[in-house]
Enzyme design. Structure first.
Site, PDB file in Angstrom:
ATOM      1  N   TYR A   3       0.837  -1.191   0.000  1.00  0.00           N
ATOM      2  CA  TYR A   3       0.000   0.000   0.000  1.00  0.00           C
ATOM      3  C   TYR A   3       0.878   1.249   0.000  1.00  0.00           C
ATOM      4  CZ  TYR A   3      -3.430  -3.346   1.863  1.00  0.00           C
ATOM      5  OH  TYR A   3      -4.244  -4.425   2.067  1.00  0.00           O
ATOM      6  N   CYS A   4       0.387   2.287  -0.658  1.00  0.00           N
ATOM      7  CA  CYS A   4       1.020   3.603  -0.540  1.00  0.00           C
ATOM      8  C   CYS A   4       0.161   4.431   0.398  1.00  0.00           C
ATOM      9  CB  CYS A   4       1.116   4.278  -1.906  1.00  0.00           C
ATOM     10  SG  CYS A   4       1.835   5.938  -1.791  1.00  0.00           S
ATOM     11  N   TRP A   5       0.785   5.046   1.402  1.00  0.00           N
ATOM     12  CA  TRP A   5       0.027   5.721   2.450  1.00  0.00           C
ATOM     13  C   TRP A   5      -0.689   6.977   1.935  1.00  0.00           C
ATOM     14  CZ3 TRP A   5      -2.368   4.679   6.569  1.00  0.00           C
ATOM     15  CH2 TRP A   5      -2.691   5.656   7.516  1.00  0.00           C
TER      16      TRP A   5
END
Length: 252
Positions: A3-5
């Site tokens: 995931y990319c925050w």
């Protein structure tokens, strides 16, 4: 999973690179942080929840699925958490998702539903094993209409003996030790001795004194939420599921 925050140009570049290598990529506006905020916003909104409640061993989870067979909408919190929500559930659970993944799956289940119709869930604590339900969801659950299934203790004892029959004596003893202070050291010792001797009925009766006491205290604080109270035998659960489902369909 990765995931990319926050999301942004670096996320876009990484997504393009991964796609070029054959990975399936989904871009979320605002990144995973925005998604997590959406979970809080979603469960803060009013949901048509109806809570199935009752003493330990009342076959509440099985009743949920009886409702489902009649066409009702359900969400199985214990199923998503892979845990039965007790010291004894700890012994049956092999592994659990993280709290975040559990909450992600919970949102996914609700997004599949028609929120113009009731959604039945089981009465659960804030914590199910090692995972937490979203606080806003728990608050909403705690203020939603409850359906109380009251089943005789003797029937519940027999059900629990069957439900936990695959646990070893060592596992049952470990679970009993987990509630020994709340049960009372003397009663816990008696229950453990009964387990060692194979006296399952007496052990279950003793252990239920703790769980029944805890439940009675909980339900006494929310009597105003009990919209329906059914004192029934387990053999009547299927017909009750039909009755409740029909009643909710007529109310829509």
């Amino acid at each position: 999973r990765m995931y990319c925050w926050r999301g942004g140009m670096r996320s876009q570049s990484m997504a393009t690179l991964l796609e070029s290598y054959g990975f399936k990529v989904v871009l979320l506006k605002g990144g995973y942080k925005a998604y997590r905020n959406f979970i809080i916003e979603y469960f803060s909104a009013q949901l048509p929840i109806k809570v199935i409640t009752g003493y330990t061993g009342s076959k509440k989870t099985a009743f949920l699925y009886l409702l489902k067979t009649q066409g009702a909408q359900i969400v199985d919190l214990e199923g998503l958490a892979n845990h039965q929500g007790s010291s004894f559930g700890n012994q049956k659970s092999m592994s659990q998702p993280t709290t975040e993944q559990f909450q992600n799956m919970l949102l996914d289940e609700f997004l599949k539903l028609d929120l113009r119709k009731p959604v039945f869930i089981e009465d659960e604590s804030m914590r199910i094993g090692q995972v937490n339900v979203p606080e806003v969801f728990y608050q909403q659950k705690s203020n939603s209409p409850h359906i109380f299934l009251e089943i005789d203790k003797a029937e519940r004892v027999e059900f629990l003996k069957e439900d936990y029959k695959n646990l070893s004596a060592e596992q049952l003893i470990l679970a009993t030790e987990g509630i020994s202070k709340k049960l009372g050291l003397e009663l816990a010792a008696e229950a453990i001795e009964c387990i060692k001797l194979g006296h399952g009925t007496r052990a279950a009766e003793i252990i239920l004194t703790y769980y029944d006491r805890q439940y009675h205290k909980s339900i006494s604080n929310k009597k105003h939420l009990i919209h329906d109270h059914f004192k029934i035998e387990m053999s009547e659960l299927e017909s009750l599921a039909k009755k409740i489902t029909l009643g909710t369909e007529n109310a829509v």
